[in-house]
Design a protein around this motif. Structure first.
Motif, PDB file in Angstrom:
ATOM      1  N   TYR A  16      -4.351  98.693  52.848  1.00  0.00           N
ATOM      2  CA  TYR A  16      -5.794  98.588  52.711  1.00  0.00           C
ATOM      3  C   TYR A  16      -6.204  97.121  52.591  1.00  0.00           C
ATOM      4  CZ  TYR A  16      -5.046 103.454  51.622  1.00  0.00           C
ATOM      5  OH  TYR A  16      -4.654 104.752  51.691  1.00  0.00           O
ATOM      6  N   PRO A  17      -7.401  96.786  53.065  1.00  0.00           N
ATOM      7  CA  PRO A  17      -7.874  95.408  52.925  1.00  0.00           C
ATOM      8  C   PRO A  17      -8.082  95.060  51.458  1.00  0.00           C
ATOM      9  CG  PRO A  17      -9.618  96.810  53.780  1.00  0.00           C
ATOM     10  CD  PRO A  17      -8.381  97.655  53.696  1.00  0.00           C
ATOM     11  N   ASN A  18      -7.897  93.806  51.142  1.00  0.00           N
ATOM     12  CA  ASN A  18      -8.072  93.349  49.779  1.00  0.00           C
ATOM     13  C   ASN A  18      -8.320  91.854  49.822  1.00  0.00           C
ATOM     14  OD1 ASN A  18      -8.037  92.869  47.070  1.00  0.00           O
ATOM     15  ND2 ASN A  18      -5.882  93.299  46.768  1.00  0.00           N
ATOM     16  N   TRP A  19      -9.556  91.453  49.999  1.00  0.00           N
ATOM     17  CA  TRP A  19      -9.884  90.033  50.120  1.00  0.00           C
ATOM     18  C   TRP A  19     -10.194  89.475  48.751  1.00  0.00           C
ATOM     19  CZ3 TRP A  19      -8.573  86.410  52.998  1.00  0.00           C
ATOM     20  CH2 TRP A  19      -9.297  85.218  53.096  1.00  0.00           C
ATOM     21  N   VAL A  20      -9.379  88.552  48.284  1.00  0.00           N
ATOM     22  CA  VAL A  20      -9.541  87.947  46.962  1.00  0.00           C
ATOM     23  C   VAL A  20     -10.728  86.992  46.985  1.00  0.00           C
ATOM     24  CG1 VAL A  20      -8.459  86.471  45.234  1.00  0.00           C
ATOM     25  CG2 VAL A  20      -7.097  88.186  46.438  1.00  0.00           C
ATOM     26  N   THR A  21     -11.652  87.159  46.064  1.00  0.00           N
ATOM     27  CA  THR A  21     -12.838  86.298  46.005  1.00  0.00           C
ATOM     28  C   THR A  21     -12.910  85.484  44.723  1.00  0.00           C
ATOM     29  OG1 THR A  21     -14.155  88.086  45.063  1.00  0.00           O
ATOM     30  CG2 THR A  21     -14.181  87.846  47.465  1.00  0.00           C
ATOM     31  N   CYS A  22     -11.924  85.638  43.857  1.00  0.00           N
ATOM     32  CA  CYS A  22     -11.913  84.907  42.589  1.00  0.00           C
ATOM     33  C   CYS A  22     -10.507  84.349  42.354  1.00  0.00           C
ATOM     34  CB  CYS A  22     -12.301  85.843  41.449  1.00  0.00           C
ATOM     35  SG  CYS A  22     -12.261  85.067  39.832  1.00  0.00           S
ATOM     36  N   PRO A  23     -10.378  83.046  42.118  1.00  0.00           N
ATOM     37  CA  PRO A  23      -9.057  82.453  41.950  1.00  0.00           C
ATOM     38  C   PRO A  23      -8.452  82.577  40.544  1.00  0.00           C
ATOM     39  CG  PRO A  23     -10.693  80.742  41.862  1.00  0.00           C
ATOM     40  CD  PRO A  23     -11.429  82.041  42.145  1.00  0.00           C
ATOM     41  N   TRP A  24      -8.998  83.434  39.731  1.00  0.00           N
ATOM     42  CA  TRP A  24      -8.473  83.607  38.385  1.00  0.00           C
ATOM     43  C   TRP A  24      -8.335  85.084  38.083  1.00  0.00           C
ATOM     44  CZ3 TRP A  24      -9.626  86.053  33.904  1.00  0.00           C
ATOM     45  CH2 TRP A  24      -8.894  85.662  32.786  1.00  0.00           C
ATOM     46  N   PRO A  25      -7.292  85.522  37.430  1.00  0.00           N
ATOM     47  CA  PRO A  25      -6.146  84.779  36.937  1.00  0.00           C
ATOM     48  C   PRO A  25      -5.273  84.248  38.072  1.00  0.00           C
ATOM     49  CG  PRO A  25      -5.816  87.127  36.562  1.00  0.00           C
ATOM     50  CD  PRO A  25      -7.194  86.954  37.137  1.00  0.00           C
ATOM     51  N   PRO A  26      -4.285  83.407  37.752  1.00  0.00           N
ATOM     52  CA  PRO A  26      -3.488  82.728  38.766  1.00  0.00           C
ATOM     53  C   PRO A  26      -2.844  83.645  39.812  1.00  0.00           C
ATOM     54  CG  PRO A  26      -3.054  81.771  36.614  1.00  0.00           C
ATOM     55  CD  PRO A  26      -3.928  82.979  36.390  1.00  0.00           C
ATOM     56  N   ASP A  27      -2.551  84.880  39.474  1.00  0.00           N
ATOM     57  CA  ASP A  27      -1.983  85.807  40.466  1.00  0.00           C
ATOM     58  C   ASP A  27      -2.909  85.941  41.669  1.00  0.00           C
ATOM     59  OD1 ASP A  27       0.063  86.188  38.687  1.00  0.00           O
ATOM     60  OD2 ASP A  27      -0.622  88.163  38.024  1.00  0.00           O
ATOM     61  N   TYR A  28      -4.209  85.967  41.422  1.00  0.00           N
ATOM     62  CA  TYR A  28      -5.163  86.092  42.522  1.00  0.00           C
ATOM     63  C   TYR A  28      -5.138  84.860  43.425  1.00  0.00           C
ATOM     64  CZ  TYR A  28      -7.173  90.158  40.226  1.00  0.00           C
ATOM     65  OH  TYR A  28      -7.370  91.386  39.662  1.00  0.00           O
ATOM     66  N   LEU A  29      -4.968  83.688  42.831  1.00  0.00           N
ATOM     67  CA  LEU A  29      -4.904  82.465  43.630  1.00  0.00           C
ATOM     68  C   LEU A  29      -3.669  82.475  44.531  1.00  0.00           C
ATOM     69  CD1 LEU A  29      -6.214  79.835  44.349  1.00  0.00           C
ATOM     70  CD2 LEU A  29      -5.036  78.772  42.422  1.00  0.00           C
ATOM     71  N   GLU A  30      -2.551  82.991  44.032  1.00  0.00           N
ATOM     72  CA  GLU A  30      -1.347  83.112  44.859  1.00  0.00           C
ATOM     73  C   GLU A  30      -1.597  84.047  46.035  1.00  0.00           C
ATOM     74  OE1 GLU A  30       2.232  84.017  42.690  1.00  0.00           O
ATOM     75  OE2 GLU A  30       1.602  82.707  41.041  1.00  0.00           O
ATOM     76  N   ILE A  31      -2.268  85.164  45.783  1.00  0.00           N
ATOM     77  CA  ILE A  31      -2.591  86.112  46.860  1.00  0.00           C
ATOM     78  C   ILE A  31      -3.527  85.456  47.861  1.00  0.00           C
ATOM     79  CG2 ILE A  31      -3.771  88.275  47.422  1.00  0.00           C
ATOM     80  CD1 ILE A  31      -2.795  89.307  44.647  1.00  0.00           C
ATOM     81  N   LEU A  32      -4.563  84.775  47.371  1.00  0.00           N
ATOM     82  CA  LEU A  32      -5.523  84.116  48.250  1.00  0.00           C
ATOM     83  C   LEU A  32      -4.843  83.068  49.119  1.00  0.00           C
ATOM     84  CD1 LEU A  32      -8.462  83.866  49.138  1.00  0.00           C
ATOM     85  CD2 LEU A  32      -8.788  82.213  47.290  1.00  0.00           C
ATOM     86  N   ASN A  33      -3.955  82.275  48.549  1.00  0.00           N
ATOM     87  CA  ASN A  33      -3.217  81.290  49.330  1.00  0.00           C
ATOM     88  C   ASN A  33      -2.372  81.972  50.406  1.00  0.00           C
ATOM     89  OD1 ASN A  33      -4.221  79.021  48.043  1.00  0.00           O
ATOM     90  ND2 ASN A  33      -2.634  79.059  46.468  1.00  0.00           N
ATOM     91  N   TRP A  34      -1.710  83.061  50.070  1.00  0.00           N
ATOM     92  CA  TRP A  34      -0.919  83.815  51.053  1.00  0.00           C
ATOM     93  C   TRP A  34      -1.815  84.341  52.170  1.00  0.00           C
ATOM     94  CZ3 TRP A  34      -1.141  88.943  52.594  1.00  0.00           C
ATOM     95  CH2 TRP A  34      -0.106  89.368  53.419  1.00  0.00           C
TER      96      TRP A  34
END
Length: 75
Positions: A16-34
């Motif tokens: 399923y799609p999952n577009w990260v829109t918030c860079p916090w907590p750090p796990d989300y930033l890792e996903i966004l970078n990927w």
């Protein structure tokens, strides 16, 4: 050429799609970078090459909430 920007999941086997829109907590930033470095940018770089090969000079992206491109950048 008109297209949707798409929306990657949060990992390579995501269903399923999952577009990260918030860079916090750090796990989300890792996903966004990927999502940017391993999925979205490489995909659109290939599509730009494809468009050039066939003489397409412009690519229009239809914006939708939850997709990589969802609103115009303010000028």
């Amino acid at each position: 050429m008109i297209n949707f920007s798409g929306c990657p999941g949060d990992h390579a086997r995501a269903k399923y799609p999952n577009w990260v829109t918030c860079p916090w907590p750090p796990d989300y930033l890792e996903i966004l970078n990927w999502q940017w470095t391993r999925v979205a940018f490489p995909y659109w770089a290939r599509m730009a090459g494809f468009a050039r090969k066939y003489g397409v000079k412009k690519i229009a992206l239809e914006m939708h909430p939850g997709f990589v491109v969802y609103n115009p950048r303010p000028s």
